[in-house]
Design a protein around this motif. Structure first.
Motif, PDB file in Angstrom:
ATOM      1  N   ARG A  49      -2.826  -8.735  -4.303  1.00 34.90           N
ATOM      2  CA  ARG A  49      -2.829  -8.980  -2.962  1.00 34.90           C
ATOM      3  C   ARG A  49      -4.542 -10.042  -2.635  1.00 34.90           C
ATOM      4  NH1 ARG A  49      -2.201  -3.569  -1.760  1.00 34.90           N
ATOM      5  NH2 ARG A  49      -4.035  -3.032  -1.985  1.00 34.90           N
ATOM      6  N   GLY A  50      -4.858  -9.872  -4.160  1.00 31.32           N
ATOM      7  CA  GLY A  50      -6.363 -10.533  -4.486  1.00 31.32           C
ATOM      8  C   GLY A  50      -5.859 -11.978  -4.396  1.00 31.32           C
ATOM      9  N   ASN A  70     -12.812  -4.346  -4.467  1.00 32.78           N
ATOM     10  CA  ASN A  70     -12.298  -3.307  -4.504  1.00 32.78           C
ATOM     11  C   ASN A  70     -11.933  -2.959  -6.140  1.00 32.78           C
ATOM     12  OD1 ASN A  70     -13.295  -1.734  -2.791  1.00 32.78           O
ATOM     13  ND2 ASN A  70     -11.968  -3.024  -0.624  1.00 32.78           N
ATOM     14  N   LEU A  71     -11.425  -4.011  -6.755  1.00 32.74           N
ATOM     15  CA  LEU A  71     -11.333  -4.007  -7.786  1.00 32.74           C
ATOM     16  C   LEU A  71     -12.035  -4.023  -8.655  1.00 32.74           C
ATOM     17  CD1 LEU A  71      -8.251  -4.338  -9.900  1.00 32.74           C
ATOM     18  CD2 LEU A  71      -8.251  -6.489  -9.624  1.00 32.74           C
ATOM     19  N   ASN A  86     -12.915  -8.280   0.326  1.00 30.35           N
ATOM     20  CA  ASN A  86     -12.145  -7.066   0.495  1.00 30.35           C
ATOM     21  C   ASN A  86     -11.397  -6.194  -0.804  1.00 30.35           C
ATOM     22  OD1 ASN A  86     -10.353  -4.317   0.984  1.00 30.35           O
ATOM     23  ND2 ASN A  86     -12.429  -4.215   1.870  1.00 30.35           N
ATOM     24  N   HIS A  87     -10.192  -6.966  -1.009  1.00 32.29           N
ATOM     25  CA  HIS A  87      -9.517  -6.924  -2.231  1.00 32.29           C
ATOM     26  C   HIS A  87      -9.865  -7.496  -3.782  1.00 32.29           C
ATOM     27  CE1 HIS A  87      -7.018  -5.818   0.547  1.00 32.29           C
ATOM     28  NE2 HIS A  87      -6.133  -7.539   1.126  1.00 32.29           N
ATOM     29  N   TRP A  88     -10.647  -8.146  -3.441  1.00 33.22           N
ATOM     30  CA  TRP A  88     -11.209  -8.888  -5.573  1.00 33.22           C
ATOM     31  C   TRP A  88     -12.014  -7.723  -4.868  1.00 33.22           C
ATOM     32  CZ3 TRP A  88      -8.585 -10.259  -8.234  1.00 33.22           C
ATOM     33  CH2 TRP A  88      -7.864 -11.057  -8.445  1.00 33.22           C
ATOM     34  N   LYS A  92       0.453  -1.046   0.123  1.00 33.60           N
ATOM     35  CA  LYS A  92      -0.098   0.060   0.173  1.00 33.60           C
ATOM     36  C   LYS A  92       0.951   1.102   0.051  1.00 33.60           C
ATOM     37  CE  LYS A  92      -4.229  -2.063   2.153  1.00 33.60           C
ATOM     38  NZ  LYS A  92      -5.099  -1.731   3.848  1.00 33.60           N
ATOM     39  N   LYS A 145      -2.187   0.910  -7.560  1.00 37.90           N
ATOM     40  CA  LYS A 145      -3.458   0.693  -6.976  1.00 37.90           C
ATOM     41  C   LYS A 145      -3.668  -0.923  -7.815  1.00 37.90           C
ATOM     42  CE  LYS A 145      -7.315   2.482  -4.945  1.00 37.90           C
ATOM     43  NZ  LYS A 145      -8.918   3.298  -4.311  1.00 37.90           N
ATOM     44  N   LEU A 185      -4.048  -4.607  -5.503  1.00 33.73           N
ATOM     45  CA  LEU A 185      -5.090  -4.944  -5.454  1.00 33.73           C
ATOM     46  C   LEU A 185      -4.697  -6.480  -6.003  1.00 33.73           C
ATOM     47  CD1 LEU A 185      -7.587  -2.277  -5.922  1.00 33.73           C
ATOM     48  CD2 LEU A 185      -7.175  -3.603  -3.835  1.00 33.73           C
ATOM     49  N   LEU A 226      -6.076  -8.173   4.810  1.00 37.06           N
ATOM     50  CA  LEU A 226      -6.004  -8.549   3.915  1.00 37.06           C
ATOM     51  C   LEU A 226      -6.634  -9.756   3.936  1.00 37.06           C
ATOM     52  CD1 LEU A 226      -1.707  -9.951   4.059  1.00 37.06           C
ATOM     53  CD2 LEU A 226      -3.185  -8.444   2.257  1.00 37.06           C
TER      54      LEU A 226
END
Length: 317
Positions: free
Chosen positions: A67-68, A153-154, A149-151, A51, A60, A64, A145
């Motif tokens: 991490r995803g 937001n992506l 959340n990661h997927w 981040k 950014k 994502l 993590l």
């Protein structure tokens, strides 16, 4: 062709095993092959520090993706632009391959509440090992993590770009000038190495030159292995058909085990009380028997289940 025409395997001996001459030839090839350099598994903290290097829109998106991908042990060609992608059996993931569920109800993929889903399911349409339409599920973690959340937001980010839909690849983005681009494996390698450099090679204890896109897949198996997850579950979640993942993490496991012999002798007592141990074993057996015969048990609270799941044969509905 031999078997179809009623003949035996020409590469096997009378017992059905691989012929001795062929075995020797294969062994000689293996001996002459150069040593392979495995890419390092990375500690979880690296994915958190990403981040700090994600000021630009591209970084950014990269963060994502990384991490995803970690939570699904993804191959680079499943989420990045790679060389000769058109000739590979593995298909690049698109938004249509993602499903988000909240209270067992499928969420609209265009919802801005995707990061608040209970779990995300990804369907891998075609893979290098021949498997097709394999769906892997990961639940939210409520930690820094979180795969949901990661997927989530992506996908929200990708669908915010003009001209995108459910068939848009997950590595698509538009730069600050609005030009369409696709994130590549080289882009990911740069971010991973930049993050490792900011932490420091000495602190990490790894050679940054050995950090690459496969480090994410190796990190997936390493974290689960060190957490005591059974190999068969790691195989299933990482979509391996064998224990081949062990060859990627074994060298680092050997490095991590360098101090285990000392730890084994650091307990408060170096002696076992045999009588006490036998008493505990008897008590454990009695408890197990009581449970099997329906005797009341003090704790009926269901145990928290693992956050990993898998289905085959297509996406969840």
């Amino acid at each position: 062709m031999f078997r179809l025409n009623g003949f035996g395997d020409p590469g096997a001996d009378s017992s059905g095993k691989t012929a001795l001459k062929i075995t020797r030839i294969l062994n000689s090839y293996e001996k002459e092959d150069p040593n392979t350099t495995n890419q390092c598994a990375l500690p979880v903290i690296i994915f958190k520090y990403m981040k700090l290097n994600c000021a630009s829109r591209k970084n950014k998106h990269l963060g994502l993706l990384a991490r995803g991908a970690l939570f699904f042990g993804m191959r680079s060609c499943e989420y990045l632009k790679t060389h000769n992608a058109a000739n590979k059996q593995t298909k690049l993931l698109c938004i249509r391959n993602f499903q988000f569920m909240k209270k067992n109800i499928k969420m609209n993929i265009s919802s801005h509440n995707l990061p608040r889903a209970d779990f995300v399911a990804i369907t891998f349409e075609s893979q290098k090992n021949g498997s097709k339409q394999q769906t892997i599920v990961q639940h939210r973690t409520d930690k820094f993590l979180c795969p949901v959340n990661h997927w989530g937001n992506l996908i929200i980010l990708i669908l915010s770009y003009r001209g995108t839909d459910t068939n848009t690849p997950i590595n698509f983005f538009r730069n600050e000038n609005g030009s369409p681009q696709y994130i590549s494996a080289e882009d990911m390698i740069r971010l991973l190495r930049l993050t490792c450099s900011s932490v420091g090679e000495d602190k990490l204890g790894i050679d940054i030159k050995r950090v690459g896109t496969h480090s994410i897949r190796t990190s997936f198996s390493m974290q689960l292995h060190l957490s005591g997850v059974k190999d068969v579950i790691i195989m299933t979640m990482g979509r391996w058909k064998s224990l081949s993942f062990l060859k990627y993490i074994r060298p680092q496991i050997q490095e991590f085990s360098s101090n285990l012999s000392t730890l084994m002798l650091s307990g408060s007592s170096l002696h076992f009380n045999v009588a006490h141990t036998r008493k505990n074993l008897v008590q454990t057996q009695v408890t197990q028997n009581n449970n099997q015969t329906g005797y009341p048990h003090e704790d009926h609270t269901p145990q928290h289940t693992t956050s990993m799941a898998i289905t085959s044969g297509g996406p969840l509905v």
